[in-house]
Motif scaffolding. Structure first.
Motif, mmCIF file in Angstrom:
data_model
loop_
_atom_site.group_PDB
_atom_site.id
_atom_site.type_symbol
_atom_site.label_atom_id
_atom_site.label_comp_id
_atom_site.label_asym_id
_atom_site.label_seq_id
_atom_site.Cartn_x
_atom_site.Cartn_y
_atom_site.Cartn_z
ATOM 1 N N GLY A 84 0.819 -1.214 0.000
ATOM 2 C CA GLY A 84 0.000 0.000 0.000
ATOM 3 C C GLY A 84 0.850 1.260 0.000
ATOM 4 N N LYS A 85 1.942 1.244 0.774
ATOM 5 C CA LYS A 85 2.835 2.406 0.797
ATOM 6 C C LYS A 85 3.482 2.626 -0.562
ATOM 7 C CE LYS A 85 5.778 2.513 4.112
ATOM 8 N NZ LYS A 85 6.682 2.178 5.219
ATOM 9 N N PHE A 86 3.909 1.554 -1.213
ATOM 10 C CA PHE A 86 4.509 1.694 -2.547
ATOM 11 C C PHE A 86 3.507 2.304 -3.525
ATOM 12 C CE2 PHE A 86 7.127 -2.186 -1.289
ATOM 13 C CZ PHE A 86 8.208 -1.420 -0.885
ATOM 14 N N ILE A 87 2.272 1.840 -3.469
ATOM 15 C CA ILE A 87 1.236 2.340 -4.378
ATOM 16 C C ILE A 87 0.950 3.811 -4.119
ATOM 17 C CG2 ILE A 87 -1.215 2.147 -4.966
ATOM 18 C CD1 ILE A 87 -0.877 -0.921 -4.538
ATOM 19 N N VAL A 88 0.797 4.191 -2.845
ATOM 20 C CA VAL A 88 0.475 5.578 -2.509
ATOM 21 C C VAL A 88 1.627 6.514 -2.874
ATOM 22 C CG1 VAL A 88 0.010 7.170 -0.595
ATOM 23 C CG2 VAL A 88 -1.212 4.998 -0.733
ATOM 24 N N THR A 132 -7.284 15.025 -0.275
ATOM 25 C CA THR A 132 -7.122 13.575 -0.355
ATOM 26 C C THR A 132 -5.649 13.213 -0.497
ATOM 27 O OG1 THR A 132 -9.293 13.357 -1.376
ATOM 28 C CG2 THR A 132 -7.768 11.520 -1.669
ATOM 29 N N ARG A 133 -4.926 13.934 -1.329
ATOM 30 C CA ARG A 133 -3.493 13.690 -1.506
ATOM 31 C C ARG A 133 -2.743 13.931 -0.196
ATOM 32 N NH1 ARG A 133 -2.710 16.931 -7.255
ATOM 33 N NH2 ARG A 133 -4.152 15.630 -8.437
ATOM 34 N N LEU A 134 -3.105 14.986 0.501
ATOM 35 C CA LEU A 134 -2.438 15.289 1.763
ATOM 36 C C LEU A 134 -2.718 14.209 2.806
ATOM 37 C CD1 LEU A 134 -0.676 17.306 3.283
ATOM 38 C CD2 LEU A 134 -2.776 18.461 4.001
ATOM 39 N N ARG A 135 -3.954 13.739 2.892
ATOM 40 C CA ARG A 135 -4.284 12.665 3.833
ATOM 41 C C ARG A 135 -3.524 11.388 3.495
ATOM 42 N NH1 ARG A 135 -9.340 15.159 3.658
ATOM 43 N NH2 ARG A 135 -10.089 13.813 1.993
ATOM 44 N N ALA A 136 -3.363 11.104 2.205
ATOM 45 C CA ALA A 136 -2.597 9.919 1.792
ATOM 46 C C ALA A 136 -1.144 10.048 2.218
ATOM 47 C CB ALA A 136 -2.705 9.727 0.284
ATOM 48 N N LEU A 137 -0.555 11.224 2.040
ATOM 49 C CA LEU A 137 0.829 11.444 2.465
ATOM 50 C C LEU A 137 0.969 11.315 3.974
ATOM 51 C CD1 LEU A 137 3.757 12.265 1.856
ATOM 52 C CD2 LEU A 137 3.019 14.652 2.047
ATOM 53 N N GLU A 138 0.043 11.885 4.726
ATOM 54 C CA GLU A 138 0.095 11.791 6.187
ATOM 55 C C GLU A 138 -0.063 10.344 6.657
ATOM 56 O OE1 GLU A 138 -2.983 14.495 7.313
ATOM 57 O OE2 GLU A 138 -1.650 16.235 7.273
ATOM 58 N N ALA A 139 -0.904 9.575 5.980
ATOM 59 C CA ALA A 139 -1.073 8.166 6.345
ATOM 60 C C ALA A 139 0.213 7.390 6.104
ATOM 61 C CB ALA A 139 -2.221 7.554 5.546
ATOM 62 N N VAL A 140 0.876 7.628 4.988
ATOM 63 C CA VAL A 140 2.132 6.933 4.702
ATOM 64 C C VAL A 140 3.193 7.314 5.724
ATOM 65 C CG1 VAL A 140 4.034 6.816 3.044
ATOM 66 C CG2 VAL A 140 1.704 6.570 2.259
ATOM 67 N N GLU A 141 3.267 8.576 6.094
ATOM 68 C CA GLU A 141 4.244 9.003 7.100
ATOM 69 C C GLU A 141 3.945 8.393 8.463
ATOM 70 O OE1 GLU A 141 4.158 13.261 6.929
ATOM 71 O OE2 GLU A 141 5.670 13.333 5.344
ATOM 72 N N PHE A 142 2.662 8.310 8.836
ATOM 73 C CA PHE A 142 2.299 7.726 10.129
ATOM 74 C C PHE A 142 2.571 6.233 10.163
ATOM 75 C CE2 PHE A 142 -0.812 5.548 12.824
ATOM 76 C CZ PHE A 142 -0.481 6.099 14.049
ATOM 77 N N ILE A 143 2.210 5.540 9.109
ATOM 78 C CA ILE A 143 2.385 4.087 9.061
ATOM 79 C C ILE A 143 3.852 3.706 8.980
ATOM 80 C CG2 ILE A 143 1.955 2.069 7.595
ATOM 81 C CD1 ILE A 143 -0.789 3.248 7.006
ATOM 82 N N GLY A 144 4.679 4.601 8.458
ATOM 83 C CA GLY A 144 6.096 4.306 8.284
ATOM 84 C C GLY A 144 6.779 3.815 9.535
ATOM 85 N N ARG A 145 6.500 4.425 10.655
ATOM 86 C CA ARG A 145 7.171 4.024 11.898
ATOM 87 C C ARG A 145 6.708 2.670 12.401
ATOM 88 N NH1 ARG A 145 5.206 9.193 14.703
ATOM 89 N NH2 ARG A 145 4.413 9.585 12.658
ATOM 90 N N TRP A 146 5.503 2.256 12.033
ATOM 91 C CA TRP A 146 4.993 0.962 12.476
ATOM 92 C C TRP A 146 5.382 -0.171 11.536
ATOM 93 C CZ3 TRP A 146 3.387 0.720 17.241
ATOM 94 C CH2 TRP A 146 2.933 1.886 17.852
ATOM 95 N N SER A 147 5.971 0.147 10.425
ATOM 96 C CA SER A 147 6.324 -0.875 9.450
ATOM 97 C C SER A 147 7.535 -1.698 9.866
ATOM 98 C CB SER A 147 6.601 -0.233 8.088
ATOM 99 O OG SER A 147 5.445 0.403 7.620
ATOM 100 N N MET A 148 8.240 -1.272 10.874
ATOM 101 C CA MET A 148 9.420 -2.005 11.330
ATOM 102 C C MET A 148 9.071 -3.084 12.343
ATOM 103 S SD MET A 148 12.176 -0.915 9.843
ATOM 104 C CE MET A 148 13.642 -0.921 10.818
ATOM 105 N N ILE A 149 7.803 -3.409 12.501
ATOM 106 C CA ILE A 149 7.395 -4.373 13.516
ATOM 107 C C ILE A 149 8.055 -5.734 13.305
ATOM 108 C CG2 ILE A 149 5.300 -5.152 12.359
ATOM 109 C CD1 ILE A 149 3.964 -5.134 15.139
ATOM 110 N N ASP A 150 8.194 -6.182 12.064
ATOM 111 C CA ASP A 150 8.838 -7.466 11.800
ATOM 112 C C ASP A 150 10.292 -7.472 12.230
ATOM 113 O OD1 ASP A 150 6.587 -8.510 10.773
ATOM 114 O OD2 ASP A 150 7.197 -8.404 8.682
#
Length: 164
Positions: free
Chosen positions: A61-65, A84-102
């Motif tokens: 999803g991050k790659f697509i956005v 909508t574009r701004l919300r998509a960017l903010e979502a990618v930035e927020f999710i970024g820190r949680w992507s290191m869970i693995d």
């Protein structure tokens, strides 16, 4: 592109290497998807869902956005489309820190499960690839200039500003 390039070996190569009874009981290597399947096999459906979403769905999803934002940046848009574009960017930035869970799970397991002869767990080469993929996608989201989202908006004329 660099994040996508590192994401491929992160899913093909083993994320964890386990050894039980000094190799007498067996050695195993698990990829991310293989780990999800193993978790489901043992009845840990919730953990399997979290790992699947955090390791497969979210990065794709991050790659697509990010690709979509790069494509539409600076193009004319309505105010709603820009939001909508701004919300998509903010979502990618927020999710970024949680992507290191693995990577955190592998690091914690590697540190905690060192029982010598009985069992050992070591990170596989996919852990480094996944960490690099996440780092590159975080860098791309951070380096995106949000002003490009608003650049395509038409300026209001003088009558609109005086009425507002």
């Amino acid at each position: 592109m660099a994040g996508l390039i590192f994401y491929i070996p992160a899913n093909i190569l083993p994320m964890l290497k386990t050894q039980t009874l000094a190799g007498l009981h067996g050695n195993s290597e698990a990829t991310i998807l293989g780990g999800v399947v193993d978790l489901m096999h043992y009845g840990n459906y919730g953990v399997a869902a979290i790992v699947f979403v955090a390791s497969i769905i979210v990065p794709i999803g991050k790659f697509i956005v990010i690709a979509w934002l790069a494509r539409v940046a600076g193009r004319p848009a309505t105010v709603e489309a820009a939001h909508t574009r701004l919300r998509a960017l903010e979502a990618v930035e927020f999710i970024g820190r949680w992507s290191m869970i693995d990577v955190f799970v592998v690091a914690i397991l590697s540190a905690l499960v060192q029982l010598g002869f009985v069992a050992t767990i070591h990170p596989g080469p996919a852990a480094v690839s996944f960490a690099l993929s996440v780092a590159f996608t975080m860098l791309s989201a951070q380096s995106f200039d949000p002003r490009l989202i608003w650049r395509g908006l038409p300026l209001r004329d003088r009558k609109d500003r005086t009425a507002a």
